[in-house]
Design a protein around this motif. Structure first.
Motif, mmCIF file in Angstrom:
data_model
loop_
_atom_site.group_PDB
_atom_site.id
_atom_site.type_symbol
_atom_site.label_atom_id
_atom_site.label_comp_id
_atom_site.label_asym_id
_atom_site.label_seq_id
_atom_site.Cartn_x
_atom_site.Cartn_y
_atom_site.Cartn_z
ATOM 1 N N SER A 245 43.311 28.189 47.052
ATOM 2 C CA SER A 245 43.439 28.902 48.322
ATOM 3 C C SER A 245 42.433 28.412 49.352
ATOM 4 C CB SER A 245 43.278 30.416 48.101
ATOM 5 O OG SER A 245 41.931 30.791 47.874
ATOM 6 N N ASP A 271 48.767 33.836 42.271
ATOM 7 C CA ASP A 271 47.949 33.566 43.455
ATOM 8 C C ASP A 271 48.445 32.391 44.283
ATOM 9 O OD1 ASP A 271 46.404 35.729 42.986
ATOM 10 O OD2 ASP A 271 44.537 34.656 42.609
ATOM 11 N N PHE A 274 49.525 32.972 47.881
ATOM 12 C CA PHE A 274 48.647 32.929 49.057
ATOM 13 C C PHE A 274 49.208 32.020 50.144
ATOM 14 C CE2 PHE A 274 45.194 30.749 51.355
ATOM 15 C CZ PHE A 274 44.619 31.842 51.985
ATOM 16 N N VAL A 277 51.156 33.710 52.739
ATOM 17 C CA VAL A 277 50.370 34.404 53.761
ATOM 18 C C VAL A 277 49.958 33.413 54.849
ATOM 19 C CG1 VAL A 277 48.365 35.875 54.201
ATOM 20 C CG2 VAL A 277 49.557 36.022 52.002
ATOM 21 N N MET A 308 48.166 42.296 49.985
ATOM 22 C CA MET A 308 47.704 41.240 49.097
ATOM 23 C C MET A 308 47.229 41.805 47.760
ATOM 24 S SD MET A 308 45.844 38.604 51.814
ATOM 25 C CE MET A 308 45.737 37.254 50.615
ATOM 26 N N SER A 312 44.910 39.612 44.966
ATOM 27 C CA SER A 312 43.676 40.100 45.596
ATOM 28 C C SER A 312 42.507 39.128 45.493
ATOM 29 C CB SER A 312 43.280 41.449 44.998
ATOM 30 O OG SER A 312 43.001 41.329 43.615
ATOM 31 N N THR A 314 42.546 36.269 46.422
ATOM 32 C CA THR A 314 42.620 35.382 47.582
ATOM 33 C C THR A 314 42.505 36.129 48.913
ATOM 34 O OG1 THR A 314 45.047 35.492 47.778
ATOM 35 C CG2 THR A 314 44.132 33.819 46.305
ATOM 36 N N PHE A 315 42.377 37.452 48.879
ATOM 37 C CA PHE A 315 42.337 38.170 50.156
ATOM 38 C C PHE A 315 41.107 37.795 50.965
ATOM 39 C CE2 PHE A 315 39.187 41.358 48.856
ATOM 40 C CZ PHE A 315 38.631 41.737 50.079
ATOM 41 N N ILE A 331 44.857 43.417 56.045
ATOM 42 C CA ILE A 331 45.151 43.155 54.632
ATOM 43 C C ILE A 331 45.059 44.479 53.891
ATOM 44 C CG2 ILE A 331 44.389 41.950 52.549
ATOM 45 C CD1 ILE A 331 43.141 39.830 54.481
#
Length: 428
Positions: A245, A271, A274, A277, A308, A312, A314-315, A331
């Motif tokens: 990410s 993940d 991501f 997003v 997310m 999470s 990668t938030f 988020i």
């Protein structure tokens, strides 16, 4: 306009897959070979913990074309462990949450007394849902004063049967139980209320099946694992999607293109979502069968809200670069991130405010407003993901430094060098 040529990122193996496979291999009959495993503080701690349990792990030369220089061979016990010589076995988990949540269940399927210890940071992380589950399944457990480590498990095997598990703070409790369920005396049926991070459970189940386990899911979401143990195998550890990410986000904000080989449509890791997003924020995303490429414009589109909760880890990556967007980004669904290596919502919000950015936070959400960040020292809180996320923002904001740059060694010891290799002088 010609799109930039994609640079190939060297992302190390998935921590989540590496540590799950280490346990599966330990319990399996025969030898398992892991190609391109992650070599980091957390995985080495997990590997060392296995040797403390009497499970040999050989470090062999790996494929020179792979990121890592080693392959690991695990000589499985073909079943549960036993405390050496009838004495109490001491297992040091270091900072590895997966070791503290997976290995006590495995030990409990065996015989003897096992004491699990870890760093101060790991000791304060919760274990209560797991210790309650172990007690319900027949183990004698003695947690530390805070309800977590140091944890003593006195084991005579686990009975299996039906279990209700609160999974609202971490999916790792459920993963720990599932991984060792084939070693219990009876099939295990688990109902996991309020489950967070479901993609990690899907990963766990897929890996268990790779080692020969039978796992079924009922219409009501309950999971049933049959008894029967595991058989050793060989597999290549795919690159870590959470770690990827950072380079994907870096491409998005610098107007460059980055490809991560061996991380594609068949990935076991949620993940990888991501990149979707980043696509919301205006980046171009290509997910191929065996690689993923993100191409950025150098600008970010804001003005959206995104849940997310399932990704999470990668938030923080998104939140750290959100000030560069043309509108606020909210988020949601990440309340359980407050119980990780740090209170990650508070840590991100505090650091963004130190950079002069307006931030609003709630129990399970964060809103980051557009702004012009100024340089500041980032408080990493000994959290590798905080350090890596704000290093990405540092590609566009001069004067950002980390108070603990070495904490990235938990999952990616070569992170700073790889960021410099990919993005040159922008990576300071």
């Amino acid at each position: 306009m010609t799109e930039p040529r994609a640079a190939s990122a060297r992302i190390p193996g998935s921590k989540s897959i590496t540590n799950r496979v280490l346990l599966l291999a330990a319990a399996a009959a025969g030898t398992t070979r892991l190609d391109a495993p992650l070599e980091s503080e957390d995985t080495v701690a997990f590997r060392t913990a296995l040797t403390d349990l009497g499970i040999p792990v050989d470090q062999l030369p790996g494929d020179p074309e792979e990121f890592g220089s080693e392959a690991w061979e695990v000589h499985g016990l073909g079943g549960p462990p036993a405390a050496p010589g009838g004495a109490s076995a001491r297992i040091w988990c270091a900072d590895a949450g997966t070791a503290a949540r997976f290995l006590p269940v495995y030990a409990a399927t065996g015989r003897g007394e096992f004491r699990f210890e870890g760093t101060e940071q790991l000791t304060v992380r919760p274990l209560r849902p797991l210790t309650q589950a172990l007690a319900a399944l027949g183990a004698e457990v003695e947690p530390g004063a805070g309800g977590g480590l140091p944890l003593t498990v006195r084991a005579e095997g686990l009975r299996g049967g039906e279990l209700a598990l609160d999974s609202g703070t971490s999916s790792q409790y459920l993963t720990g139980l599932l991984l060792s369920a084939p070693l219990m005396r009876e099939p295990l049926t688990v109902s996991a209320a309020n489950l967070v991070s479901r993609p990690y459970i899907d990963m766990t189940i897929a890996l268990m099946r790779r080692f020969g386990a039978e796992v079924t899911e009922g219409q009501d979401g309950t999971l049933r694992v049959s008894t029967g143990g595991y058989t050793g195998t060989r597999l290549r550890i795919e690159p870590d999607a959470s770690t990827a990410s950072y380079v994907f986000a870096a491409a998005a904000i610098t107007g460059t293109a980055v490809t991560v080989p061996h991380l594609g449509a068949d990935s076991l890791q949620g993940d990888l979502g991501f990149v979707k997003v980043l696509e919301l924020a205006g980046a171009k995303v290509e997910i191929g069968p065996d690689a993923t490429t993100v191409t950025g414009t150098g600008a970010l589109r804001g003005g959206f809200e995104v849940d997310m909760g399932d990704i999470s880890d990668t938030f923080m990556t998104m939140a750290a670069i959100a000030p560069l967007a043309d509108g606020p980004i909210t988020i949601t669904g990440v309340g359980h991130a407050r119980l990780k290596e740090s209170d990650r919502i508070a840590a991100v919000a505090g650091n963004l405010r130190a950079l002069g950015i307006r931030v609003e936070e709630g129990p399970d959400r964060i809103t980051v407003h557009p702004g012009t960040p100024t340089g500041a020292v980032i408080a990493c809180h000994r959290d590798h993901r905080i350090a890596m996320a704000f290093s990405v923002l540092g590609l566009k904001v001069p004067g950002i430094t980390l108070d603990d740059p070495k904490c990235v060694g938990k999952t990616f010891p070569g992170f700073h060098e790889e960021l410099r290799r990919l993005f040159g002088e922008q990576a300071h």
